[in-house]
Design an enzyme around this catalytic site. Sequence first.
Site, PDB file in Angstrom:
ATOM      1  CG  ASP A  79       7.600  -7.559 -19.111  1.00  0.00           C
ATOM      2  OD1 ASP A  79       8.590  -8.124 -18.607  1.00  0.00           O
ATOM      3  OD2 ASP A  79       6.911  -6.722 -18.502  1.00  0.00           O
ATOM      4  CE1 TYR A 100       2.827  -4.232 -11.766  1.00  0.00           C
ATOM      5  CE2 TYR A 100       4.701  -5.684 -12.105  1.00  0.00           C
ATOM      6  CZ  TYR A 100       4.145  -4.556 -11.532  1.00  0.00           C
ATOM      7  OH  TYR A 100       4.926  -3.746 -10.742  1.00  0.00           O
ATOM      8  CE1 TYR A 130       2.695  -1.967  -6.279  1.00  0.00           C
ATOM      9  CE2 TYR A 130       3.563  -3.992  -5.345  1.00  0.00           C
ATOM     10  CZ  TYR A 130       3.495  -3.088  -6.376  1.00  0.00           C
ATOM     11  OH  TYR A 130       4.237  -3.301  -7.514  1.00  0.00           O
TER      12      TYR A 130
HETATM   13  C1  LIG Z   1       8.123  -7.382 -11.777  1.00  0.00           C
HETATM   14  C2  LIG Z   1       7.793  -7.127 -13.191  1.00  0.00           C
HETATM   15  C3  LIG Z   1       8.079  -5.881 -13.790  1.00  0.00           C
HETATM   16  C4  LIG Z   1       8.654  -4.718 -13.010  1.00  0.00           C
HETATM   17  O1  LIG Z   1       9.920  -4.982 -12.513  1.00  0.00           O
HETATM   18  P1  LIG Z   1      10.526  -4.100 -11.293  1.00  0.00           P
HETATM   19  O2  LIG Z   1      11.917  -4.604 -11.149  1.00  0.00           O
HETATM   20  O3  LIG Z   1       9.654  -4.378 -10.106  1.00  0.00           O
HETATM   21  O4  LIG Z   1      10.448  -2.683 -11.708  1.00  0.00           O
HETATM   22  C5  LIG Z   1       7.774  -5.724 -15.126  1.00  0.00           C
HETATM   23  N1  LIG Z   1       7.219  -6.729 -15.835  1.00  0.00           N
HETATM   24  C6  LIG Z   1       6.950  -7.929 -15.305  1.00  0.00           C
HETATM   25  C7  LIG Z   1       6.384  -9.012 -16.158  1.00  0.00           C
HETATM   26  C8  LIG Z   1       7.212  -8.165 -13.965  1.00  0.00           C
HETATM   27  O5  LIG Z   1       6.912  -9.356 -13.423  1.00  0.00           O
END
Ligand SMILES: *Cc1c(COP(=O)(O)O)cnc(C)c1O
Length: 425
Positions: free
Chosen positions: A246, A146, A18
Amino acid sequence: MNHEQALEFDRRHIWHPYTSPTQPLPVYQVASASGVRLKLADGRELVDGMSSWWCAIHGYNHPVLNEALARQAGRMAHVMFGGLTHQPAIELARRLVDISPAPLNRVFFCDSGSVAVEVAIKMAIQSWVNQGQPDKTRLLTIRHGYHGDTFAAMAVSDPETGMHHRFRGVLAQQLFAEAPASASGEWRESDIASLQGLIAGHHRQLAAVILEPIVQGAGGMRFYAPEFLRRVRALCDQYQVLLIADEIATGFGRTGRLFACEHAGVSPDIMCLGKAITGGYLSFAATLTTEAVGRAIGQAGGVFMHGPTFMANPLACAVAEASIDLLLASDWQANVRRVEAGLRQGLAPCRELPAVAEVRVMGAIGVVEMREPVDLATIQARFVDRGVWLRPFGRLVYTMPPYVIDDVDLAFLTGQMTAVLSEQS
Ligand SMILES: *Cc1c(COP(=O)(O)O)cnc(C)c1O
């Protein structure tokens, strides 16, 4: 190259996360890392408050993880996973099926969190297509989330703090419900109204609801009540929409439960894991799903169309297996509770600072939300001068240290945070 020349080369040629290619922010060169300490090339030592973005839960340079990696490297570093399998993948999958909420029992290994999210979304859509519901392709999420930097993941990340404005017209148009109003986890009945309205109105087009359970990470460092997640699960069941959890940031104990879904006693249809899965050693992730979703995808000869080159990399599987065993062999719950208590106590004085809007702590996560955005380069330099490593963003100054941090280092970390933030006032 001397130290200055090395940094100059970095500035000219290497992209960091970033950042501007022409006006990059300062970076600090790390020579080595051990336990909770990063050793800079100029000899300074920093107490790590970031676990390298949630990953290094056991601290750095851990002998058990080093040994697992070296042992596997001596056997094979990698083989393709198309048509081949190996013990590290089997052993790791066995553990993941064992410890994840039932009925998750099918494991897709991939190479980063963002890809795990892409895979989850493809699974959800493909399962509906194969059940004769080709219109169920959209996703519903909540604001302040995110989910990663690839296109499908960006499209469900917060439209304001995320990257929507930079890719307007390219990103899939997904649905955003309001996140629960309190960022510190108080439940209000009105919190569910927005998501309830959207799922009721759009369920025929919805493949899945995707969200981060209990703790929203990089989209705002917000906590919400287990009741919200229970309601989302019930609505997904009522309207026949899959639930994707997630757990890439929250998985492996960070919130005080092995997986944050457990706070609500809820099981998702698809779960994404990443970040701490290898204890911070290698880029690796996994998407788990249920027998039911697996069967839906496989019916009528359907195959799941995804297969990264480095799928189930044996080095990553072996170190992940060792990391999980290390975690489960320790009294990690008590340890995370200890860190939580240390963060509560250590960050409490920040509440009194005029520049601070709110302090919130859950598990081994401590968040100080400021009233105004902080200047990253300036505040980071102050932290480094005081011997701690933190990387705030926007109005959020936060820490999620390795679980192994002892009480002295933790008090040092929170003390330096408090000191730097008092200078902001
Ligand atoms: C960091 C993160 C991602 C993305 O993971 P990367 O390994 O950076 O691609 C997706 N979801 C959540 C909740 C995250 O914290």
